[in-house]
Motif scaffolding. Sequence first.
Motif, PDB file in Angstrom:
ATOM      1  N   LEU A   1      11.289 -47.256  -2.017  1.00  0.00           N
ATOM      2  CA  LEU A   1      12.059 -46.951  -3.225  1.00  0.00           C
ATOM      3  C   LEU A   1      13.531 -47.311  -3.030  1.00  0.00           C
ATOM      4  O   LEU A   1      14.157 -47.922  -3.912  1.00  0.00           O
ATOM      5  CB  LEU A   1      11.908 -45.473  -3.581  1.00  0.00           C
ATOM      6  N   ALA A   2      14.091 -46.943  -1.878  1.00  0.00           N
ATOM      7  CA  ALA A   2      15.491 -47.274  -1.598  1.00  0.00           C
ATOM      8  C   ALA A   2      15.682 -48.782  -1.493  1.00  0.00           C
ATOM      9  O   ALA A   2      16.676 -49.332  -2.004  1.00  0.00           O
ATOM     10  CB  ALA A   2      15.936 -46.586  -0.309  1.00  0.00           C
ATOM     11  N   GLU A   3      14.739 -49.475  -0.851  1.00  0.00           N
ATOM     12  CA  GLU A   3      14.827 -50.930  -0.746  1.00  0.00           C
ATOM     13  C   GLU A   3      14.828 -51.580  -2.125  1.00  0.00           C
ATOM     14  O   GLU A   3      15.597 -52.512  -2.397  1.00  0.00           O
ATOM     15  CB  GLU A   3      13.652 -51.474   0.074  1.00  0.00           C
ATOM     16  N   GLN A   4      13.962 -51.096  -3.016  1.00  0.00           N
ATOM     17  CA  GLN A   4      13.907 -51.644  -4.369  1.00  0.00           C
ATOM     18  C   GLN A   4      15.227 -51.426  -5.106  1.00  0.00           C
ATOM     19  O   GLN A   4      15.751 -52.344  -5.758  1.00  0.00           O
ATOM     20  CB  GLN A   4      12.767 -50.992  -5.141  1.00  0.00           C
ATOM     21  N   ALA A   5      15.752 -50.217  -5.004  1.00  0.00           N
ATOM     22  CA  ALA A   5      16.990 -49.888  -5.710  1.00  0.00           C
ATOM     23  C   ALA A   5      18.147 -50.770  -5.244  1.00  0.00           C
ATOM     24  O   ALA A   5      18.946 -51.258  -6.061  1.00  0.00           O
ATOM     25  CB  ALA A   5      17.322 -48.414  -5.499  1.00  0.00           C
ATOM     26  N   LEU A   6      18.247 -50.981  -3.937  1.00  0.00           N
ATOM     27  CA  LEU A   6      19.339 -51.790  -3.406  1.00  0.00           C
ATOM     28  C   LEU A   6      19.118 -53.273  -3.684  1.00  0.00           C
ATOM     29  O   LEU A   6      20.064 -54.001  -4.003  1.00  0.00           O
ATOM     30  CB  LEU A   6      19.482 -51.537  -1.904  1.00  0.00           C
ATOM     31  N   ARG A   7      17.884 -53.722  -3.562  1.00  0.00           N
ATOM     32  CA  ARG A   7      17.578 -55.135  -3.816  1.00  0.00           C
ATOM     33  C   ARG A   7      17.924 -55.533  -5.242  1.00  0.00           C
ATOM     34  O   ARG A   7      18.459 -56.626  -5.500  1.00  0.00           O
ATOM     35  CB  ARG A   7      16.083 -55.384  -3.532  1.00  0.00           C
ATOM     36  N   TRP A   8      17.654 -54.633  -6.192  1.00  0.00           N
ATOM     37  CA  TRP A   8      17.852 -54.965  -7.604  1.00  0.00           C
ATOM     38  C   TRP A   8      19.161 -54.427  -8.172  1.00  0.00           C
ATOM     39  O   TRP A   8      19.432 -54.575  -9.353  1.00  0.00           O
ATOM     40  CB  TRP A   8      16.659 -54.478  -8.424  1.00  0.00           C
ATOM     41  N   GLN A   9      19.950 -53.802  -7.313  1.00  0.00           N
ATOM     42  CA  GLN A   9      21.276 -53.308  -7.704  1.00  0.00           C
ATOM     43  C   GLN A   9      21.203 -52.431  -8.958  1.00  0.00           C
ATOM     44  O   GLN A   9      21.973 -52.603  -9.904  1.00  0.00           O
ATOM     45  CB  GLN A   9      22.249 -54.468  -7.913  1.00  0.00           C
ATOM     46  N   VAL A  10      20.247 -51.523  -8.962  1.00  0.00           N
ATOM     47  CA  VAL A  10      20.077 -50.656 -10.120  1.00  0.00           C
ATOM     48  C   VAL A  10      21.179 -49.609 -10.166  1.00  0.00           C
ATOM     49  O   VAL A  10      21.840 -49.330  -9.159  1.00  0.00           O
ATOM     50  CB  VAL A  10      18.697 -49.956 -10.100  1.00  0.00           C
ATOM     51  N   GLY A  11      21.373 -49.030 -11.317  1.00  0.00           N
ATOM     52  CA  GLY A  11      22.368 -47.969 -11.461  1.00  0.00           C
ATOM     53  C   GLY A  11      21.799 -46.591 -11.229  1.00  0.00           C
ATOM     54  O   GLY A  11      22.518 -45.653 -10.899  1.00  0.00           O
ATOM     55  N   TRP A  12      20.467 -46.480 -11.428  1.00  0.00           N
ATOM     56  CA  TRP A  12      19.829 -45.170 -11.341  1.00  0.00           C
ATOM     57  C   TRP A  12      18.527 -45.277 -10.557  1.00  0.00           C
ATOM     58  O   TRP A  12      17.795 -46.264 -10.679  1.00  0.00           O
ATOM     59  CB  TRP A  12      19.508 -44.637 -12.743  1.00  0.00           C
ATOM     60  N   VAL A  13      18.255 -44.234  -9.785  1.00  0.00           N
ATOM     61  CA  VAL A  13      16.981 -44.095  -9.086  1.00  0.00           C
ATOM     62  C   VAL A  13      16.462 -42.697  -9.380  1.00  0.00           C
ATOM     63  O   VAL A  13      17.212 -41.717  -9.317  1.00  0.00           O
ATOM     64  CB  VAL A  13      17.126 -44.273  -7.563  1.00  0.00           C
ATOM     65  N   GLY A  14      15.171 -42.609  -9.681  1.00  0.00           N
ATOM     66  CA  GLY A  14      14.564 -41.307  -9.936  1.00  0.00           C
ATOM     67  C   GLY A  14      13.492 -40.999  -8.913  1.00  0.00           C
ATOM     68  O   GLY A  14      12.762 -41.891  -8.473  1.00  0.00           O
ATOM     69  N   VAL A  15      13.386 -39.740  -8.540  1.00  0.00           N
ATOM     70  CA  VAL A  15      12.338 -39.286  -7.638  1.00  0.00           C
ATOM     71  C   VAL A  15      11.875 -37.915  -8.136  1.00  0.00           C
ATOM     72  O   VAL A  15      12.685 -37.047  -8.435  1.00  0.00           O
ATOM     73  CB  VAL A  15      12.833 -39.225  -6.174  1.00  0.00           C
ATOM     74  N   SER A  16      10.569 -37.762  -8.297  1.00  0.00           N
ATOM     75  CA  SER A  16      10.061 -36.540  -8.915  1.00  0.00           C
ATOM     76  C   SER A  16       9.980 -35.371  -7.945  1.00  0.00           C
ATOM     77  O   SER A  16       9.768 -34.235  -8.355  1.00  0.00           O
ATOM     78  CB  SER A  16       8.673 -36.795  -9.526  1.00  0.00           C
ATOM     79  N   THR A  17      10.154 -35.633  -6.659  1.00  0.00           N
ATOM     80  CA  THR A  17      10.131 -34.577  -5.654  1.00  0.00           C
ATOM     81  C   THR A  17      11.570 -34.201  -5.300  1.00  0.00           C
ATOM     82  O   THR A  17      12.253 -34.951  -4.595  1.00  0.00           O
ATOM     83  CB  THR A  17       9.400 -35.044  -4.382  1.00  0.00           C
ATOM     84  N   PRO A  18      12.067 -33.050  -5.762  1.00  0.00           N
ATOM     85  CA  PRO A  18      13.474 -32.689  -5.496  1.00  0.00           C
ATOM     86  C   PRO A  18      13.814 -32.671  -4.017  1.00  0.00           C
ATOM     87  O   PRO A  18      14.927 -33.041  -3.620  1.00  0.00           O
ATOM     88  CB  PRO A  18      13.601 -31.298  -6.118  1.00  0.00           C
ATOM     89  N   ALA A  19      12.854 -32.282  -3.174  1.00  0.00           N
ATOM     90  CA  ALA A  19      13.119 -32.196  -1.738  1.00  0.00           C
ATOM     91  C   ALA A  19      13.437 -33.558  -1.135  1.00  0.00           C
ATOM     92  O   ALA A  19      14.065 -33.644  -0.072  1.00  0.00           O
ATOM     93  CB  ALA A  19      11.919 -31.570  -1.027  1.00  0.00           C
ATOM     94  N   ALA A  20      12.999 -34.628  -1.805  1.00  0.00           N
ATOM     95  CA  ALA A  20      13.224 -35.973  -1.275  1.00  0.00           C
ATOM     96  C   ALA A  20      14.568 -36.551  -1.677  1.00  0.00           C
ATOM     97  O   ALA A  20      14.976 -37.596  -1.160  1.00  0.00           O
ATOM     98  CB  ALA A  20      12.105 -36.898  -1.750  1.00  0.00           C
TER      99      ALA A  20
END
Length: 415
Positions: A64-83
């Motif tokens: 997920l982090a690799e995708q976010a950085l590769r695509w230079q997104v502004g937002w990342v969501g994760v449904s598990t708060p602990a993560a």
Amino acid sequence: MTTPAGTTPAGTTPAGTAPAGQRRVVLLGSTGSIGTQALDVIDRAGERFSVTAVCAGGGNLELLAEQALRWQVGWVGVSTPAAAEELRDRLAAGCPAGRTPPQVLAGPDATAQLATLDCDVVLNGVAGAQGLRATLAALEAGRTVALANKESLIAGGPLVLAAAKPGQLIPVDSEHSALAQCLRSGTAAEVRRLVLTASGGPFRGCRRADLEAVTPQQALAHPTWAMGPLITTNSATLVNKGLELIEAQLLFGVDYDRVEVVVHPQSVVHSMVEFVDGATLAQASPPDMRLPIALALAWPDRVAGAAPGLDWSQAQSWTFEPVDNEAFPAIELARAAGVAGGCAPAVYNAANEEAVAAFHSGACGFLGIVDTVRTVLERWLDGEHAAAGDPRDIADVEQAQLWARRQAAAVLGIG
């Protein structure tokens, strides 16, 4: 946690300044099978698409982090708060100097919140009925929804159809993408029937007695498609085809008695439309989800080179055979749920999700999956819920799903 609609997240192109013709995509379920293939389509399409946000459950934070950085997104969501904390650390560590790391939304509402971002297309690739809130949020925000999460349409059918404007809901399932393409060739009045094709799964040709001792490993050995555990198991029981039957009726408005299923093990003809003059149009291509994903992202246009075409220089045979409804009763159960309407499809789907989880935990046999769905659906249709009518809101759908899960657990003796 604030709703991102109407904002310009750090690291993304401000609304209205994307290159002409470029479509901005919010990708829900980005680390799953649909999500990773969608990013492959986007990667190979040049400047045709950009990625505004990615979101996943949290089981693969590295990807997920690799995708976010590769695509230079502004937002990342994760449904598990602990993560969320670990995800923020990964994003901060991997973000190049001078660039602001993406903002992180965490919790059960993150997916629905990201679905309202300023974008052109929301691809909902979330697994299971949990995708309903995101589908509704995206539709109500006016976004085009590329729908890979069929369960949200099935569970919340009347609500989703009421929220969707014409052309706002685009199917990603290969069967429904095929139907949408074939339906371009005629008017609604010219359609005689829709024909969904099914691979037959790993147990095609088996009798009911042959399925008694099926293991989870065997159920996950699909002969054609590489998918997640829920949809792969559903393909083995043919529940997935039952869900697709309901989806076809909801998407295209054709009566249930004019939607049929035929087994086609080669998975090359993805579905067919028969017209009133006797003509049948089929969409054929190798079994590769990148084609329907690309078409949904670019609809109504096509994306050149999205997936390989058929090699017509090689001899090949396509076969078709009827479904064995005695060994695989899931499709006709789904038809009954669809005809009943209201929350019956949501009950069908939720009971199945509970039974599939029990199967993989060892608490249920393979045949027990659909047997449990049958029992729970019959209880719903025979009880006080039968006359409940269409759901008034998402709370009605969630209440029906909770009832179905509890009933399924009780049937399985795990409640």
